[in-house]
Design a protein around this motif. Sequence first.
Motif, PDB file in Angstrom:
ATOM      1  N   ILE A 205       0.857  -1.183   0.000  1.00 38.94           N
ATOM      2  CA  ILE A 205       0.000   0.000   0.000  1.00 38.94           C
ATOM      3  C   ILE A 205       0.894   1.234   0.000  1.00 38.94           C
ATOM      4  O   ILE A 205       2.064   1.167   0.381  1.00 38.94           O
ATOM      5  N   LYS A 206       0.323   2.348  -0.437  1.00 43.87           N
ATOM      6  CA  LYS A 206       1.104   3.585  -0.504  1.00 43.87           C
ATOM      7  C   LYS A 206       1.367   4.127   0.900  1.00 43.87           C
ATOM      8  O   LYS A 206       0.449   4.239   1.709  1.00 43.87           O
ATOM      9  N   PRO A 207       2.631   4.482   1.183  1.00 42.67           N
ATOM     10  CA  PRO A 207       2.929   5.077   2.491  1.00 42.67           C
ATOM     11  C   PRO A 207       2.255   6.435   2.648  1.00 42.67           C
ATOM     12  O   PRO A 207       2.010   7.141   1.672  1.00 42.67           O
ATOM     13  N   SER A 208       1.997   6.808   3.893  1.00 41.46           N
ATOM     14  CA  SER A 208       1.440   8.128   4.194  1.00 41.46           C
ATOM     15  C   SER A 208       2.521   9.194   4.153  1.00 41.46           C
ATOM     16  O   SER A 208       2.256  10.363   3.902  1.00 41.46           O
ATOM     17  N   PHE A 209       3.773   8.764   4.436  1.00 38.86           N
ATOM     18  CA  PHE A 209       4.900   9.687   4.514  1.00 38.86           C
ATOM     19  C   PHE A 209       6.162   8.900   4.195  1.00 38.86           C
ATOM     20  O   PHE A 209       6.314   7.765   4.637  1.00 38.86           O
ATOM     21  N   ILE A 210       7.061   9.513   3.439  1.00 43.92           N
ATOM     22  CA  ILE A 210       8.308   8.832   3.121  1.00 43.92           C
ATOM     23  C   ILE A 210       9.440   9.849   2.979  1.00 43.92           C
ATOM     24  O   ILE A 210       9.265  10.906   2.383  1.00 43.92           O
ATOM     25  N   THR A 211      10.589   9.517   3.585  1.00 46.14           N
ATOM     26  CA  THR A 211      11.824  10.285   3.415  1.00 46.14           C
ATOM     27  C   THR A 211      12.934   9.265   3.189  1.00 46.14           C
ATOM     28  O   THR A 211      12.681   8.059   3.129  1.00 46.14           O
ATOM     29  N   THR A 212      14.168   9.732   3.132  1.00 45.52           N
ATOM     30  CA  THR A 212      15.291   8.795   2.961  1.00 45.52           C
ATOM     31  C   THR A 212      15.531   7.973   4.223  1.00 45.52           C
ATOM     32  O   THR A 212      16.185   6.944   4.164  1.00 45.52           O
ATOM     33  N   THR A 213      15.006   8.415   5.379  1.00 47.18           N
ATOM     34  CA  THR A 213      15.246   7.700   6.631  1.00 47.18           C
ATOM     35  C   THR A 213      13.993   7.117   7.273  1.00 47.18           C
ATOM     36  O   THR A 213      14.102   6.423   8.287  1.00 47.18           O
ATOM     37  N   GLU A 214      12.802   7.373   6.705  1.00 50.04           N
ATOM     38  CA  GLU A 214      11.583   6.890   7.356  1.00 50.04           C
ATOM     39  C   GLU A 214      10.450   6.669   6.357  1.00 50.04           C
ATOM     40  O   GLU A 214      10.302   7.400   5.387  1.00 50.04           O
ATOM     41  N   ILE A 215       9.654   5.648   6.641  1.00 51.04           N
ATOM     42  CA  ILE A 215       8.409   5.385   5.914  1.00 51.04           C
ATOM     43  C   ILE A 215       7.322   5.230   6.968  1.00 51.04           C
ATOM     44  O   ILE A 215       7.496   4.482   7.930  1.00 51.04           O
ATOM     45  N   ILE A 216       6.195   5.924   6.771  1.00 47.84           N
ATOM     46  CA  ILE A 216       5.096   5.847   7.735  1.00 47.84           C
ATOM     47  C   ILE A 216       3.818   5.436   7.021  1.00 47.84           C
ATOM     48  O   ILE A 216       3.489   5.952   5.955  1.00 47.84           O
ATOM     49  N   TYR A 217       3.099   4.506   7.654  1.00 47.82           N
ATOM     50  CA  TYR A 217       1.766   4.097   7.223  1.00 47.82           C
ATOM     51  C   TYR A 217       0.797   4.490   8.340  1.00 47.82           C
ATOM     52  O   TYR A 217       1.052   4.216   9.512  1.00 47.82           O
ATOM     53  N   ASP A 218      -0.309   5.131   7.976  1.00 49.20           N
ATOM     54  CA  ASP A 218      -1.235   5.630   8.993  1.00 49.20           C
ATOM     55  C   ASP A 218      -2.092   4.562   9.649  1.00 49.20           C
ATOM     56  O   ASP A 218      -2.551   4.749  10.766  1.00 49.20           O
ATOM     57  N   SER A 219      -2.325   3.443   8.959  1.00 47.01           N
ATOM     58  CA  SER A 219      -3.229   2.461   9.549  1.00 47.01           C
ATOM     59  C   SER A 219      -2.901   1.042   9.087  1.00 47.01           C
ATOM     60  O   SER A 219      -3.114   0.697   7.930  1.00 47.01           O
ATOM     61  N   VAL A 220      -2.365   0.243  10.011  1.00 44.29           N
ATOM     62  CA  VAL A 220      -2.121  -1.177   9.753  1.00 44.29           C
ATOM     63  C   VAL A 220      -2.769  -1.976  10.887  1.00 44.29           C
ATOM     64  O   VAL A 220      -2.881  -1.497  12.008  1.00 44.29           O
TER      65      VAL A 220
END
Length: 152
Positions: free
Chosen positions: A42-57
């Motif tokens: 699924i598409k991440p809610s937020f992504i940088t070179t050091t972090e990926i965030i998913y809002d709901s798993v």
Amino acid sequence: MKKWLLLAWLLGLTSVTGAWAQAGRKINWGDSRKAIIGYEGIKPSFITTTEIIYDSVLVHNYKFKLSYTFKDNKLRSVCYYGMAPLGDSLKIKTTFLALLNEVTIDYGDPTVSTEDSDHIKKLTFTANQTRVSIFFGLIAQAYYSLNVQYAH
């Protein structure tokens, strides 16, 4: 009455087990950001070179925010963040107990167990180059917080 924990940290083996495996995540420490995004599907809610965030798993039918952190494009830690208001505390307590049971099965008894004056408990498990710390508790008498972190 049982006292509950506030935050969970898991520091890692070469692959992630326990609650993570229950959540259907088949990843390994050192995986790239691209690999993690592919595994999640699924598409991440937020992504940088050091972090990926998913809002709901979902883990044990409870919704968590999920954060993956990377160093040199290699997976280093994962953290699940969950919160529930007092009126909806049964589900988060049940989820906590299920996760605690899995961690104990996977890593044995805690090597450190502490509890502060507010009845917030922290358990730390250490095995096979993995450290697991679990916290769960009532915050400001308003909501329960359950956070689980896996790190390598």
